[in-house]
Design a protein around this motif. Structure first.
Motif, short mmCIF file in Angstrom:
data_model
loop_
_atom_site.label_atom_id
_atom_site.label_comp_id
_atom_site.label_asym_id
_atom_site.label_seq_id
_atom_site.Cartn_x
_atom_site.Cartn_y
_atom_site.Cartn_z
N ILE A 151 0.83 -1.20 0.00
CA ILE A 151 0.00 0.00 0.00
C ILE A 151 0.87 1.25 0.00
N SER A 152 1.91 1.27 0.84
CA SER A 152 2.81 2.42 0.88
C SER A 152 3.52 2.62 -0.45
N THR A 153 3.87 1.52 -1.10
CA THR A 153 4.50 1.62 -2.41
C THR A 153 3.60 2.33 -3.40
N GLY A 154 2.29 2.12 -3.28
CA GLY A 154 1.35 2.79 -4.18
C GLY A 154 1.41 4.29 -4.08
N ALA A 155 1.74 4.82 -2.90
CA ALA A 155 1.81 6.27 -2.73
C ALA A 155 3.02 6.87 -3.41
N VAL A 156 4.12 6.10 -3.53
CA VAL A 156 5.34 6.62 -4.16
C VAL A 156 5.62 5.90 -5.48
N LEU A 157 4.61 5.26 -6.04
CA LEU A 157 4.78 4.49 -7.27
C LEU A 157 5.31 5.37 -8.39
N GLY A 158 6.39 4.91 -9.01
CA GLY A 158 6.97 5.66 -10.11
C GLY A 158 7.96 6.72 -9.70
N SER B 47 -1.25 6.41 -6.44
CA SER B 47 -2.30 5.40 -6.57
C SER B 47 -3.57 5.73 -5.81
N GLY B 48 -3.62 6.90 -5.20
CA GLY B 48 -4.82 7.25 -4.43
C GLY B 48 -5.02 6.37 -3.23
N VAL B 49 -3.93 6.01 -2.53
CA VAL B 49 -4.06 5.10 -1.38
C VAL B 49 -4.83 5.75 -0.24
N HIS B 50 -4.85 7.08 -0.20
CA HIS B 50 -5.60 7.74 0.87
C HIS B 50 -7.08 7.38 0.81
N PHE B 51 -7.66 7.41 -0.40
CA PHE B 51 -9.08 7.13 -0.54
C PHE B 51 -9.36 5.65 -0.75
N THR B 52 -8.37 4.90 -1.22
CA THR B 52 -8.58 3.47 -1.45
C THR B 52 -8.40 2.65 -0.17
#
Length: 356
Positions: free
Chosen positions: A117-124, A266-271
């Protein structure tokens, strides 16, 4: 690969091999195997499918970052599970407790949910070295957060593990705040119908296996499976309805907009973050309703749940910010903003097709 692309040959392979050598040595000396709880293996398979296929495809919405999304996701999971098992083992040794090895493996795989999930926030935006270090740091801190909940608030393992989504989302957002934001004019983080379809496939994988994830550590498995499945069903129906109601043309839309000023790939805040917050709030409301006739007991239970929530999110935000500052040191060779969201920065493309 063009010469302008940074070469990670002197850092990534040696970091990976060094970690693996340490893991192998520690497993050999302190981790004998047994065959207890083998009946739990099917549920472990479900969790594994969630991690590899579910999150691997779920994060594949970037049109030029598909190889990196799935490849780095697998790398972080296989390294992280080994690291998490050893961290848990040392914590149990300090507490003079013991667990079946398959149970440790299950909890290790579930702990990796926070990392993904954390990776989704810094993806790319984060390079492989930064992602690997983030994985090790986050697993240590998440286990510390669970230990604090278990020790001081007497929260059970199964409940403290369910904070994994909350922890992963806000740890990742805190790290993301330390990275430079991409230019609003760039289109490299855009989506295509194909990438959206793959992301939808990942969503379906997560949807199917989520009841196993929620119930695997519970003593009342069938009750948790029942509640989770119908909770997912109601949420899916509501999402379809709200999607149509909130679009100008009355059509279904894949992803919600992110009004936060903080860049969250990745919009992890809302997902994951907001659903975890709403879940914690709902749990408190249900406790109040259930124990309305027993006020002393109700007050204690509510205090424990609110305390566990506040402790988890506070540890995630504070340690995530510290980790983000560490990862952005010169030593770890942050990639330039102009090279965000590009597979070519890490992967070999011999043909370099025009449509890439």
């Amino acid at each position: 690969m063009p010469s302008s692309y940074r070469n990670f040959r002197n850092s990534v392979p040696w970091l990976i091999l060094s970690l693996e050598a340490v893991f192998i040595a520690l497993f050999y000396f302190v981790f004998p195997y047994d065959d207890k709880l083998i009946k739990a293996y099917p549920a472990f398979q479900d969790v594994n499918h969630m991690m590899i296929f579910g999150f691997g495809f779920f994060l594949m919405f970037l049109k030029r970052y598909g190889f990196s999304t799935t490849g780095f996701n697998l790398l972080l999971i296989v390294l992280g599970v080994q690291c998490s098992v050893l961290i848990d083992l040392f914590v149990l040794l300090l507490q003079r407790q013991n667990k079946c090895h398959l149970a440790r493996l299950i909890e290790a795989a579930m702990s990796l949910t926070a990392v993904v999930i954390s990776t989704g926030a810094v993806l790319g935006k984060a390079n492989p070295v930064q992602l690997i270090l983030m994985t090790v740091l986050e697993l240590i801190v998440f286990r510390m957060s669970r230990w604090m909940n278990n020790t001081f608030l007497r929260v059970t393992d199964s409940i403290s593990m369910m904070h994994v989504h909350l922890f992963g989302a806000y740890f990742g957002l805190a790290i993301s705040s330390c990275f430079p934001e991409p230019s609003p004019r760039t289109d490299k983080n855009a989506r295509t119908p194909k990438s959206d379809l793959l992301s939808m496939l990942g969503t379906l994988f997560l949807w199917v296996f989520w009841p196993s994830f929620n119930s695997i550590l519970s003593d009342k498995k069938w009750r948790v499976i029942y509640n989770t499945y119908f909770g997912l069903a109601v949420s899916a129906v509501t999402a379809f309805a709200l999607s149509v109601l909130t679009t100008k043309d009355g059509k279904f839309r894949m992803r919600c907009l992110n009004p936060l000023k903080l860049h969250d790939t990745s919009g992890v805040h809302f997902t994951f973050g907001m659903p975890a917050v709403l879940g914690a709030l709902t749990q408190v409301i249900l406790l109040i309703i259930t124990n309305w006739n027993n006020l002393p007991s109700m007050g204690y239970l509510v205090m424990i749940q609110v305390g566990a929530f506040c402790l988890t999110i506070s540890v995630a935000l504070i340690t995530g910010l510290i980790a983000g500052l560490i990862l952005n040191l010169r030593l770890f060779k942050s990639i330039p903003v102009s090279k965000y969201f590009e597979d070519q920065f890490y992967w070999e493309f011999p043909h370099l097709a025009v449509g890439f």
